[in-house]
Scaffold this motif. Structure first.
Motif, PDB file in Angstrom:
ATOM      1  N   SER A  38       0.809  -1.219   0.000  1.00  0.00           N
ATOM      2  CA  SER A  38       0.000   0.000   0.000  1.00  0.00           C
ATOM      3  C   SER A  38       0.842   1.269   0.000  1.00  0.00           C
ATOM      4  N   ALA A  39       2.138   1.120  -0.089  1.00  0.00           N
ATOM      5  CA  ALA A  39       3.006   2.305  -0.154  1.00  0.00           C
ATOM      6  C   ALA A  39       2.640   3.134  -1.384  1.00  0.00           C
ATOM      7  N   ASP A  40       2.453   4.422  -1.162  1.00  0.00           N
ATOM      8  CA  ASP A  40       2.060   5.343  -2.228  1.00  0.00           C
ATOM      9  C   ASP A  40       3.318   5.909  -2.886  1.00  0.00           C
ATOM     10  N   ILE A  41       3.972   5.063  -3.666  1.00  0.00           N
ATOM     11  CA  ILE A  41       5.285   5.401  -4.223  1.00  0.00           C
ATOM     12  C   ILE A  41       5.561   4.514  -5.422  1.00  0.00           C
ATOM     13  N   GLN A  42       6.405   4.994  -6.331  1.00  0.00           N
ATOM     14  CA  GLN A  42       6.845   4.135  -7.430  1.00  0.00           C
ATOM     15  C   GLN A  42       7.956   3.226  -6.903  1.00  0.00           C
ATOM     16  N   ARG A  43       7.729   1.953  -6.979  1.00  0.00           N
ATOM     17  CA  ARG A  43       8.675   0.990  -6.433  1.00  0.00           C
ATOM     18  C   ARG A  43      10.046   1.096  -7.106  1.00  0.00           C
ATOM     19  N   SER A  44      10.072   1.392  -8.391  1.00  0.00           N
ATOM     20  CA  SER A  44      11.361   1.518  -9.086  1.00  0.00           C
ATOM     21  C   SER A  44      12.168   2.688  -8.520  1.00  0.00           C
ATOM     22  N   SER A  45      11.491   3.754  -8.116  1.00  0.00           N
ATOM     23  CA  SER A  45      12.187   4.891  -7.499  1.00  0.00           C
ATOM     24  C   SER A  45      12.787   4.495  -6.160  1.00  0.00           C
ATOM     25  N   VAL A  46      12.036   3.725  -5.390  1.00  0.00           N
ATOM     26  CA  VAL A  46      12.525   3.288  -4.079  1.00  0.00           C
ATOM     27  C   VAL A  46      13.764   2.411  -4.246  1.00  0.00           C
ATOM     28  N   GLU A  47      13.711   1.480  -5.177  1.00  0.00           N
ATOM     29  CA  GLU A  47      14.852   0.590  -5.388  1.00  0.00           C
ATOM     30  C   GLU A  47      16.094   1.372  -5.824  1.00  0.00           C
ATOM     31  N   TYR A  48      15.912   2.304  -6.732  1.00  0.00           N
ATOM     32  CA  TYR A  48      17.008   3.150  -7.215  1.00  0.00           C
ATOM     33  C   TYR A  48      17.596   3.966  -6.064  1.00  0.00           C
ATOM     34  N   GLU A  49      16.731   4.585  -5.282  1.00  0.00           N
ATOM     35  CA  GLU A  49      17.195   5.438  -4.186  1.00  0.00           C
ATOM     36  C   GLU A  49      17.804   4.634  -3.041  1.00  0.00           C
ATOM     37  N   LEU A  50      17.339   3.403  -2.839  1.00  0.00           N
ATOM     38  CA  LEU A  50      17.946   2.565  -1.794  1.00  0.00           C
ATOM     39  C   LEU A  50      19.422   2.321  -2.076  1.00  0.00           C
ATOM     40  N   GLN A  51      19.747   2.047  -3.340  1.00  0.00           N
ATOM     41  CA  GLN A  51      21.154   1.807  -3.673  1.00  0.00           C
ATOM     42  C   GLN A  51      21.979   3.072  -3.455  1.00  0.00           C
ATOM     43  N   ILE A  52      21.421   4.201  -3.849  1.00  0.00           N
ATOM     44  CA  ILE A  52      22.112   5.474  -3.625  1.00  0.00           C
ATOM     45  C   ILE A  52      22.323   5.702  -2.130  1.00  0.00           C
ATOM     46  N   LEU A  53      21.266   5.486  -1.362  1.00  0.00           N
ATOM     47  CA  LEU A  53      21.365   5.699   0.089  1.00  0.00           C
ATOM     48  C   LEU A  53      22.400   4.772   0.716  1.00  0.00           C
ATOM     49  N   LYS A  54      22.463   3.551   0.256  1.00  0.00           N
ATOM     50  CA  LYS A  54      23.437   2.617   0.812  1.00  0.00           C
ATOM     51  C   LYS A  54      24.865   3.087   0.528  1.00  0.00           C
TER      52      LYS A  54
END
Length: 173
Positions: A38-54
Motif C-alpha cells: 500500500s506504499a504510495d510510491i513508485q517501487r522503481s524509485s525506491v529501489e534506485y534510491e535505496l542503492q544510492i542511500l546505501k
C-alpha cells in the motif's frame, strides 16, 4: 617501509570491502520485498534510491565512526575513488543503452548534499535516521509515505551498523 605498505594494503582492502558492501544488492532486494504493497510510491524509485542511500551511508559512516583516526581520510579517499570509478562505468553503460548521458557520481554527490543539509538543519534530532527517512522518501517522490520513510531509515541504520561492525572487526579505530 614494509609496515607502511602493509598498512596501505590494509587500508586499500578495507576500502575495497566497503565498496563491495555498498554496491551489493541483497539488502536492497530484501527491503523491496518488505515494502508494504500500500506504499504510495513508485517501487522503481525506491529501489534506485535505496542503492544510492546505501552507497552514501557507507561513505558517511567511515568518517563518523573513525573520528580522529589517521586511517579515516585514507579509507574514505580510497572508498570514494572506487565509487567514482564505478559511477563512471555505470554512467557510460547507461549512456550507451539509453542514448543519453548521466553522471551517476554527480547524482550521488547531490543526494549526499541533500542528506547532509537535512542533518545540519535538524541538529536536535534524536538520531540521524529520523532525518534520513523522510529525506529518502522525498527523493523517492512522496515525503509523507510512512512505508517509504521507514524503508529508508532501515537501510541507513543497517548500513551504518554494518560499517561500524566491520571497522571494529578489522581493528580500525
Amino acid at each position: 617501509m614494509e609496515n607502511l605498505s602493509e598498512q596501505k594494503s590494509g587500508i586499500e582492502k578495507a576500502a575495497e570491502d566497503l565498496f563491495n558492501f555498498a554496491v551489493e544488492r541483497d539488502d536492497v532486494k530484501a527491503l523491496m520485498t518488505h515494502l508494504d504493497e500500500s506504499a504510495d510510491i513508485q517501487r522503481s524509485s525506491v529501489e534506485y534510491e535505496l542503492q544510492i542511500l546505501k552507497i552514501i551511508s557507507v561513505g558517511w559512516a567511515v568518517p563518523y565512526y573513525l573520528g580522529n583516526s589517521p586511517q579515516k581520510d585514507l579509507i574514505g579517499a580510497c572508498y570514494w575513488q572506487a565509487i567514482q570509478n564505478f559511477s563512471q562505468s555505470l554512467s557510460e553503460t547507461f549512456g550507451l543503452l539509453a542514448g543519453q548521458s548521466i553522471d551517476y557520481f554527480q547524482v550521488l554527490r547531490e543526494r549526499l548534499d541533500t542528506y547532509v543539509s537535512a542533518l545540519q538543519q535538524k541538529l536536535d534530532a534524536p538520531e540521524p535516521a529520523v532525518v534520513i527517512g523522510p529525506e529518502f522518501a522525498n527523493a523517492c517522490g512522496n515525503r509523507d509515505d510512512v512505508f517509504t520513510v521507514m524503508t529508508g531509515s532501515r537501510m541507513f541504520i543497517s548500513t551504518i551498523r554494518s560499517v561500524k561492525q566491520y571497522l571494529e572487526n578489522i581493528g580500525v579505530k
